[in-house]
Design a protein around this motif. Structure first.
Motif, PDB file in Angstrom:
ATOM      1  N   GLU A  97       0.806  -1.216   0.000  1.00 53.72           N
ATOM      2  CA  GLU A  97       0.000   0.000   0.000  1.00 53.72           C
ATOM      3  C   GLU A  97       0.842   1.270   0.000  1.00 53.72           C
ATOM      4  N   LEU A  98       2.155   1.143   0.264  1.00 54.33           N
ATOM      5  CA  LEU A  98       2.977   2.323   0.468  1.00 54.33           C
ATOM      6  C   LEU A  98       4.176   2.353  -0.474  1.00 54.33           C
ATOM      7  N   LYS A 133      -0.282   0.500  11.004  1.00 58.67           N
ATOM      8  CA  LYS A 133      -1.213  -0.618  10.815  1.00 58.67           C
ATOM      9  C   LYS A 133      -2.522  -0.402  11.563  1.00 58.67           C
TER      10      LYS A 133
END
Length: 348
Positions: A125-126, A305
């Protein structure tokens, strides 16, 4: 042949970042890279870290005995943290194609020993650039500044300057969502940045360029005073915040960007506040805590998270040609970034 950017003329004021001028701070050079020796890697730089501390490393006529890292000398490559891709490898521990973090500096490609390149985990996601920001040195600086210098406890109040920068925005989020601060007062350089800071955790966010800033910051801490001031800027903002710190409170002296290009900005007019109110001022360098970096990365990663720390909006990535790297770096000193300023010179 590949290119690198070296220090040409050490500055005492604002650097001259346009390459090719007689008084340019930097010079673009071409070089031929050596063949790989055993246990080495050839790297293609992808992302470069832009940090205010780099300005201090090139200061003219500095006293090396008082510096925390050796100064960069004319003719030497400009230092910078980077994220790079391994093009070739003679190391059994790092394969070609691996994305790594290193301290390669302003170079398109370079050869380093494998032990100096640290493979990065893939976070789908990053962008890997987060390892130069929230999960890198700025994030660790925020964490250890709050934990070990401020010793911030649940319910305590804190002011954070430079709050929309790479370290400041992580400090705001950790203070509020991980350390449980009572009130987080954030200071930044535009109304837009202040609105963003309120969305990520600041209870109050103030634009220091406002003509009523001194009155606003004094009002923001009422009905009491703050336990700690996390100072990234020094100068006039430090002056304004000193009278707002509790007796026996503390200042975490992280940076002084207001004076890096103009030392006259660092003069204080109310030093007596420190004496009268027994305020502890502690300067710190994140390198002093590197033996505990695993602890910091664990806390920051868990906060991401758990949704307690957002990296969305916490990066300003500028894609540019290699010759423009110094010009992008100077955006730091004009406040043209929100969060971590990263230069991208190639694709992954």
């Amino acid at each position: 042949m590949v290119r690198e950017i070296v220090l040409a003329n050490a500055p005492s004021g604002f650097p001259v970042v346009e390459l090719g001028k007689s008084d340019s701070t930097f010079e673009l050079k071409e070089l031929e890279l050596p063949e790989l020796k055993d246990d080495q890697v050839l790297l293609q730089t992808i992302f470069l870290s832009n940090d205010p501390a780099q300005r201090g490393w090139i200061q003219k006529d500095q006293n090396a005995d008082r510096a925390y890292v050796p100064p960069i000398l004319p003719g030497e490559r400009m230092r910078a943290g980077s994220v790079a891709k391994v093009l070739k490898s003679t190391s059994p521990s790092i394969k070609a194609g691996t994305v790594v973090q290193c301290y390669g500096g302003w170079a398109e490609q370079l050869v380093v020993n494998a032990k100096d390149a640290f493979p990065l985990p893939d976070i789908p996601e990053l962008s890997p650039s987060v390892f130069l920001g929230a999960v890198g040195v700025p994030g660790l600086t925020a964490y250890f500044g709050l934990k070990d210098v401020c010793k911030l406890q649940r319910g305590q109040d804190i002011i954070i300057s430079g709050a929309a920068g790479a370290t400041g925005n992580v400090a705001v989020q950790l203070a509020k969502h991980v350390f449980g601060a009572g009130k987080v007062v954030a200071i930044a350089g535009s109304d837009e940045k202040c609105e963003w800071l309120k969305k990520i955790g600041a209870d109050v966010a103030l634009n220091y360029k406002s003509p009523l800033f001194s009155e606003a910051i004094a009002e923001a801490v009422k009905p009491s005073y703050v336990d700690c001031y996390f100072d990234n800027v020094g100068g006039a903002i430090l002056n304004a915040c000193l009278p707002l710190i509790k007796r026996n409170g503390c200042i975490a002296a992280c940076g002084a960007i207001s004076g890096y290009n103009d030392p006259s900005q660092t003069v204080l007019s109310n030093w007596s506040e420190i004496i009268i109110n027994r305020i502890t001022v502690q300067g710190f360098i994140v390198m002093d805590y590197y033996h505990r970096r695993g602890e910091g990365i664990q806390v920051i990663s868990s906060a991401i998270k758990e949704g307690k720390l957002s990296v969305a909006g916490g990066e300003t990535i500028v894609r540019t040609g290699f010759e423009k790297v110094p010009e992008v770096w100077m955006r730091l000193f004009r406040g043209e970034n929100t969060g971590k300023l990263v230069t991208q010179i190639a694709d992954l």
